[in-house]
Design an enzyme around this catalytic site. Structure first.
Site, mmCIF file in Angstrom:
data_model
loop_
_atom_site.group_PDB
_atom_site.id
_atom_site.type_symbol
_atom_site.label_atom_id
_atom_site.label_comp_id
_atom_site.label_asym_id
_atom_site.label_seq_id
_atom_site.Cartn_x
_atom_site.Cartn_y
_atom_site.Cartn_z
ATOM 1 N N HIS A 24 25.395 44.533 24.730
ATOM 2 C CA HIS A 24 24.191 43.838 24.228
ATOM 3 C C HIS A 24 23.342 43.484 25.445
ATOM 4 O O HIS A 24 23.342 42.369 25.934
ATOM 5 C CB HIS A 24 24.593 42.590 23.445
ATOM 6 C CG HIS A 24 23.412 41.752 23.026
ATOM 7 N ND1 HIS A 24 22.420 42.232 22.204
ATOM 8 C CD2 HIS A 24 23.061 40.484 23.328
ATOM 9 C CE1 HIS A 24 21.505 41.296 22.018
ATOM 10 N NE2 HIS A 24 21.868 40.211 22.692
ATOM 11 N N ASP A 82 20.727 44.102 17.503
ATOM 12 C CA ASP A 82 20.201 45.355 18.061
ATOM 13 C C ASP A 82 20.160 46.431 16.979
ATOM 14 O O ASP A 82 19.201 47.199 16.884
ATOM 15 C CB ASP A 82 21.091 45.819 19.228
ATOM 16 C CG ASP A 82 21.327 44.695 20.224
ATOM 17 O OD1 ASP A 82 20.385 44.322 20.923
ATOM 18 O OD2 ASP A 82 22.458 44.179 20.277
HETATM 19 P P1 NAD Z 1 20.016 26.554 22.480
HETATM 20 O O1 NAD Z 1 19.888 26.130 23.896
HETATM 21 O O2 NAD Z 1 18.933 26.221 21.519
HETATM 22 O O3 NAD Z 1 21.367 26.003 21.862
HETATM 23 C C1 NAD Z 1 22.578 26.107 22.527
HETATM 24 C C2 NAD Z 1 23.404 24.913 22.120
HETATM 25 O O4 NAD Z 1 24.700 25.098 22.664
HETATM 26 C C3 NAD Z 1 22.863 23.588 22.659
HETATM 27 O O5 NAD Z 1 22.699 22.673 21.601
HETATM 28 C C4 NAD Z 1 23.944 23.145 23.644
HETATM 29 O O6 NAD Z 1 24.089 21.736 23.683
HETATM 30 C C5 NAD Z 1 25.174 23.825 23.061
HETATM 31 N N1 NAD Z 1 26.272 24.023 24.006
HETATM 32 C C6 NAD Z 1 26.204 24.312 25.327
HETATM 33 N N2 NAD Z 1 27.445 24.386 25.831
HETATM 34 C C7 NAD Z 1 28.305 24.177 24.825
HETATM 35 C C8 NAD Z 1 29.722 24.107 24.717
HETATM 36 N N3 NAD Z 1 30.508 24.269 25.782
HETATM 37 N N4 NAD Z 1 30.274 23.865 23.493
HETATM 38 C C9 NAD Z 1 29.493 23.664 22.425
HETATM 39 N N5 NAD Z 1 28.148 23.687 22.460
HETATM 40 C C10 NAD Z 1 27.558 23.946 23.649
HETATM 41 O O7 NAD Z 1 20.270 28.148 22.508
HETATM 42 P P2 NAD Z 1 20.164 29.179 21.280
HETATM 43 O O8 NAD Z 1 18.772 29.693 21.198
HETATM 44 O O9 NAD Z 1 20.799 28.587 20.085
HETATM 45 O O10 NAD Z 1 21.045 30.391 21.874
HETATM 46 C C11 NAD Z 1 22.441 30.242 22.036
HETATM 47 C C12 NAD Z 1 23.038 31.476 22.699
HETATM 48 O O11 NAD Z 1 22.886 32.623 21.873
HETATM 49 C C13 NAD Z 1 22.374 31.855 24.037
HETATM 50 O O12 NAD Z 1 23.379 32.235 24.955
HETATM 51 C C14 NAD Z 1 21.523 33.062 23.674
HETATM 52 O O13 NAD Z 1 21.254 33.879 24.768
HETATM 53 C C15 NAD Z 1 22.441 33.728 22.670
HETATM 54 N N6 NAD Z 1 21.812 34.735 21.795
HETATM 55 C C16 NAD Z 1 22.545 35.851 21.528
HETATM 56 C C17 NAD Z 1 22.028 36.829 20.692
HETATM 57 C C18 NAD Z 1 22.812 38.079 20.379
HETATM 58 O O14 NAD Z 1 22.269 38.964 19.688
HETATM 59 N N7 NAD Z 1 24.038 38.239 20.821
HETATM 60 C C19 NAD Z 1 20.762 36.654 20.107
HETATM 61 C C20 NAD Z 1 20.053 35.493 20.408
HETATM 62 C C21 NAD Z 1 20.584 34.533 21.267
HETATM 63 C C1 LMR Z 2 18.305 38.733 22.011
HETATM 64 O O1 LMR Z 2 18.653 39.901 22.061
HETATM 65 O O2 LMR Z 2 17.248 38.370 21.442
HETATM 66 C C2 LMR Z 2 19.180 37.679 22.625
HETATM 67 O O3 LMR Z 2 20.289 38.246 23.272
HETATM 68 C C3 LMR Z 2 18.439 36.734 23.514
HETATM 69 C C4 LMR Z 2 18.055 37.379 24.819
HETATM 70 O O4 LMR Z 2 18.332 36.792 25.856
HETATM 71 O O5 LMR Z 2 17.475 38.468 24.785
#
Ligand code: NAD
Ligand code: LMR
Length: 348
Positions: free
Chosen positions: A200, A172
């Site tokens: 967030h 952000d």
């Molecule tokens: P994705 O679905 O591509 O990958 C997630 C992975 O986590 C998968 O491979 C899944 O098998 C694994 N997983 C699920 N449960 C698990 C567990 N208990 N232990 C270990 N691994 C596990 O998703 P992504 O695009 O990589 O996103 C992951 C997370 O990050 C999501 O929750 C998304 O919303 C979050 N995210 C946060 C931000 C932020 O700024 N805070 C930004 C982008 C995404």
């Molecule tokens: C983001 O800010 O891009 C991530 O938290 C993914 C989402 O769900 O918005």
């Protein structure tokens, strides 16, 4: 002239490797993180690394494939890679843990809609970190809803000081800098003093009241660019704040899935600045509140933060006017409600 060479850090070969555990390493963000961490972008070009990749059984093949590719890169800093679906193995000796593994949201969802699906992941992982990680472990939560998942992990990690836990709001922060940089037609490096306050989520408060561009107040620069102070306030309220706060949803709408490379970049920047220092100015990160700025103790809230390399600390003493206070309190109210919703996982 003194010809004595300046003291330099231990050469790469003699430094003790840092063990970095990444959960969800077989997922999208995992794939965008691993190679940059192994290349030294996160902990510096002289720091050897051991990688521990945690997945659930369904994600193991993807993580194993990434491990094969890591080997094929022959990164000089990468000592070894272990892929496992056992949290005790994954967190054994971890100095750094990046908790990414969890479901991303789809179009039309808020991040808090993921609480039911994801919250259950973070208490067992917090407990596994407490039982197995190195004494100096630091934990960044990326999986959404990131603030409250960090709260859950910290509450379950008996014996680990809660200041070692943080959640990612650097994305952000960087989004806010990107928007300002475009609006003012300056490079991002010219901008300092931006803050993300709160959750967030769409309630977050991206704040430029203390921000500067090339050392001059951003508010004055915006007024000059947009034709007056009122026009600047309108742009901040109607364009900038909602655009930054809803950028995640915009990415999902345009890309068809949630942000990946920018999220990995932000996670790397968060840990790099925490470990190597923020330098002049501050960045934003969500930390366990100690009551700063009237935020209730114990919730994981985004603040302006600095680090001298020994961990993030909240920048105190900034003035928030009435409107800013109201925006912060709205986001805090959402965090308090999220804490209430997971009370049985945190005991709070
Ligand atoms: P994705 O679905 O591509 O990958 C997630 C992975 O986590 C998968 O491979 C899944 O098998 C694994 N997983 C699920 N449960 C698990 C567990 N208990 N232990 C270990 N691994 C596990 O998703 P992504 O695009 O990589 O996103 C992951 C997370 O990050 C999501 O929750 C998304 O919303 C979050 N995210 C946060 C931000 C932020 O700024 N805070 C930004 C982008 C995404
Ligand atoms: C983001 O800010 O891009 C991530 O938290 C993914 C989402 O769900 O918005």
């Amino acid at each position: 002239m003194d010809a004595t060479p300046a003291a330099s850090p231990a050469p790469t070969q003699t430094r003790t490797p840092v063990t970095v555990t990444i959960t969800g390493a077989g997922g999208q963000i995992g794939y965008a993180l691993l190679f940059r961490i192994a290349a030294g972008d996160m902990l510096g070009p002289d720091q050897p690394i051991r990688l521990r990749l945690l997945e659930i059984p369904q994600g193991m093949r993807a993580a194993e494939g990434a491990a094969l590719e890591l080997q094929d890169c022959a990164f000089p800093l990468l000592r070894d890679v272990e892929v496992t679906d056992d949290a005790a193995v994954a967190f054994a000796g971890a100095n750094r843990a990046l908790l990414v593994g969890s479901r991303p949201r789809a179009a039309g969802m808020e991040r808090s809609d993921l609480l039911a699906a994801n919250a259950g992941i973070f208490a067992p992982q917090g407990a596994a970190i407490a039982a197995n990680a190195a004494a100096d472990v630091r934990v960044l939560t990326v999986g959404n809803p990131a603030n409250t998942n960090a709260l859950i992990a910290a509450a379950a990690a008996d014996g680990i000081p809660s200041e070692r836990f943080s959640a990612l709001t650097r994305l952000d922060h960087d989004r806010a800098v990107g928007q300002l940089s475009a609006a003012l037609d300056v490079g991002p490096a010219a901008l300092q003093g931006v803050t993300i306050w709160g959750n967030h989520s769409a309630t977050q408060f991206p704040d430029v009241a203390h921000a500067t561009v090339d050392g001059a107040p951003v508010l004055a620069a915006l007024a000059e660019k947009l034709g007056g102070a009122d026009a600047a306030t309108t742009w901040l309220d109607d364009v900038f704040i909602p655009r930054v706060a809803r950028r995640g949803a915009e990415i999902i709408e345009v890309r068809g899935s949630s942000s990946v490379a920018s999220a990995a970049n932000a996670a790397i920047a968060h840990v790099r600045d925490e470990a190597l220092g923020t330098g002049p100015g501050w960045t934003s990160a969500a930390l366990v509140s100690r009551g700063e700025y009237g935020v209730p103790e114990g919730i994981v809230c985004s603040f302006p933060v600095t680090s001298d390399g020994s961990g993030y600390r909240v920048v105190e003493g900034l003035h928030l006017d009435e409107r800013a206070q109201a925006r912060l309190q709205a986001s805090v109210a959402e965090l308090v409600a999220e804490r209430e919703a997971v009370r049985e996982l945190t005991g709070a």
